[in-house]
Design an enzyme around this catalytic site. Structure first.
Site, short mmCIF file in Angstrom:
data_model
loop_
_atom_site.label_atom_id
_atom_site.label_comp_id
_atom_site.label_asym_id
_atom_site.label_seq_id
_atom_site.Cartn_x
_atom_site.Cartn_y
_atom_site.Cartn_z
N GLU A 87 -3.37 7.55 -4.10
CA GLU A 87 -3.32 6.27 -3.38
C GLU A 87 -3.19 5.11 -4.36
OE1 GLU A 87 -5.99 4.72 0.20
OE2 GLU A 87 -7.00 4.44 -1.73
N TYR B 243 0.86 -1.20 0.00
CA TYR B 243 0.00 0.00 0.00
C TYR B 243 0.88 1.23 0.00
CZ TYR B 243 -3.21 3.62 1.71
OH TYR B 243 -3.94 4.77 1.87
#
Length: 301
Positions: free
Chosen positions: A188, A101
């Site tokens: 993101e 992530y």
């Protein structure tokens, strides 16, 4: 302003040099079938400006053209998060070794950009923070110094990334450069995948553009998804107003004083001219400026 996944990858990640899988946007089952024939086994993904697509059935794997057509047909009939699915992204199926992530956003407490990384990708970062807090690394960025690959490497030190650490550091540095240059509120990648062949690839991307930056970023504003508005909010937009409809019967009418106000632009021009004046004259004008900011003197432009 939110960009759908394909727009975020094509207009943001790829120009910045962040690796992404081969993919094509399709609006019909027939187009999806043709794309899989050309690309090979693929993932068919609903293109909507919201999350939870997988949990809603908006992401399916297709290994053949027939499977692609069937998956696209099902997904194109869906609504996810109140958004009608009008197109899908057919993207090459990648052999994933590990999911990570990565994100850059504004940290409200420090009033500065925050670089986030986790070795637990493919799931909500809030859930990771609760269950595996040791898997998350954070770095508050000094905007005067920026954030380099060396800063990223220092941030990642001690995490079990092996030979992929260098590539991950490069991606994090590029994400911050994107965030800074593109007036983003959020960039993101979840998941950022480590593939079995050693490559690090962005399998998804969420990009949120500052609503006030449309004029500075016209190319991104053009491909951003139109905001979902109520009838009253649409009326406000038609009249040049930023109207936010809330529950209840109390309203607030306010005049924002921020960097996009006309008087602020006048102040910036005024400061540039003031630098060329004698020191005593600049001091006098500075005192007037302080009085103006305190409300004692109104800005005139």
């Amino acid at each position: 302003m939110n960009l759908e996944e394909y727009a975020a990858k094509h207009h943001v990640l790829v120009p910045a040099g962040v690796p992404t899988p081969e993919g094509r946007v399709c609006k019909t089952p027939e187009e999806a079938a043709a794309a899989v024939t050309a690309i090979g086994p693929s993932v068919i993904k609903a293109q909507v400006p919201t999350g939870k697509r997988g949990k809603s059935g908006g992401i399916k794997i297709a290994k053949t053209a027939d499977e692609a057509a069937s998956a696209a047909r099902d997904i194109l009939s869906m609504s996810i998060g109140g958004h009608r699915v009008s197109q899908v992204l057919v993207e090459q199926l990648c052999p994933i070794e590990r999911e990570l992530y990565a994100a850059v956003l504004i940290d409200v407490a420090s009033r500065a950009p925050l670089v986030l990384f986790s070795t637990e990708g493919g799931m909500d970062i809030e859930e990771v923070a609760e269950t595996h807090p040791d898997a998350i690394r954070k770095h508050i960025v000094d905007i005067h110094k920026g954030f380099s690959a060396a800063d990223a490497a220092a941030m990642l030190k001690g995490l079990p990334l092996g030979s992929a650490a260098g590539a991950v550091s490069e991606v994090l540095a590029k994400l911050y450069a994107i965030f800074d240059a593109k007036d983003a509120e959020l960039v993101e990648i979840n998941p950022l995948a480590l593939l079995k062949d050693g490559r690090v690839v962005a399998l998804d991307c969420k990009f949120v553009l500052d609503d006030s930056s449309g004029l500075r970023q016209p190319d991104l504003a053009k491909v951003a998804s139109p905001p979902k508005m109520t009838a009253l909010e649409e009326r406000g937009a038609e009249n040049g107003l930023k109207f936010i409809q809330l529950d209840g019967n109390v309203g607030v009418l306010a005049k924002r004083r921020g960097p996009h106000d006309d008087d602020h632009g006048c102040h910036r021009s005024f400061r540039r001219q003031a630098r060329q004046l004698p020191r005593d004259r600049r001091r006098s004008l500075h005192q007037v400026g302080n009085r103006a900011r305190s409300g004692a003197v109104q800005s005139v432009c």
